[in-house]
Design an enzyme around this catalytic site. Sequence first.
Site, mmCIF file in Angstrom:
data_model
loop_
_atom_site.group_PDB
_atom_site.id
_atom_site.type_symbol
_atom_site.label_atom_id
_atom_site.label_comp_id
_atom_site.label_asym_id
_atom_site.label_seq_id
_atom_site.Cartn_x
_atom_site.Cartn_y
_atom_site.Cartn_z
ATOM 1 C CB CYS A 56 -0.929 -0.039 1.434
ATOM 2 S SG CYS A 56 -1.951 1.474 1.275
ATOM 3 C CG HIS A 110 -7.214 2.784 1.139
ATOM 4 N ND1 HIS A 110 -6.734 3.081 2.373
ATOM 5 C CD2 HIS A 110 -6.338 2.173 0.498
ATOM 6 C CE1 HIS A 110 -5.215 2.455 2.050
ATOM 7 N NE2 HIS A 110 -5.224 2.179 1.090
ATOM 8 C CG HIS A 165 -5.589 -2.750 -1.062
ATOM 9 N ND1 HIS A 165 -4.571 -3.024 -0.477
ATOM 10 C CD2 HIS A 165 -5.247 -1.097 -0.924
ATOM 11 C CE1 HIS A 165 -3.736 -2.244 0.165
ATOM 12 N NE2 HIS A 165 -4.311 -0.870 -0.174
ATOM 13 C CD GLU A 166 -6.299 1.454 -3.910
ATOM 14 O OE1 GLU A 166 -6.736 2.212 -2.902
ATOM 15 O OE2 GLU A 166 -5.554 0.710 -4.040
HETATM 16 NI NI NI Z 1 -3.778 1.059 -0.011
#
Ligand code: NI
Length: 183
Positions: free
Chosen positions: A98, A144, A140-141
């Site tokens: 990341c 966030h 993953h995004e």
């Molecule tokens: Ni990330």
Amino acid sequence: MILPIYVYGEPVLRKISEEIDLDDPNLKQLVADMFETMYHANGVGLAGPQIGKAIRIFVIDSEPFKESYPNVRIHKGAFINPIITKEWGDDFVFGEGCLSLPNLNEDVTRKSNIHIEYYDENGEFHDEDFDGLVARIIQHEYDHLEGRVFTDRLSQIKKMVLKGKLNDIATGKTKAAYKTVHK
Ligand code: NI
């Protein structure tokens, strides 16, 4: 414009991001800046909180994975106000990194398939299935936008082992190859 990247420890990474107004006249420039920032840092994904904005947007480009994974689906695009409506399939382990956690790479287990609804920077609605590495980048995004980072998904023991490294990132001791915002 290349933007600095907020790293682990910055409060913005822990916020639940807010929806974006699709008619915002600055949206296209924001997407262009996010791609430029992501490519400059050699990333495959970048989310709003990582540039200090708790807003529901991320950009991805899976192309750099092609060298190591020739069969990877190539997908480049912006995901605005996305909703992952379904996750299914086998548990799939993959070593994640990341841009907000420089020099860290750890195995994370996630489901192999997702269904996602989102808008692009032209206000166009999309409704798609993804699997494999593209699904992984999106998951993953998407985390966030929910105030999560991938280390949240590791075991308690693993998190304890990484405590020192995470602290080094949060205090700016870990140097990245791009401009960062930290304490
Ligand atoms: Ni990330």
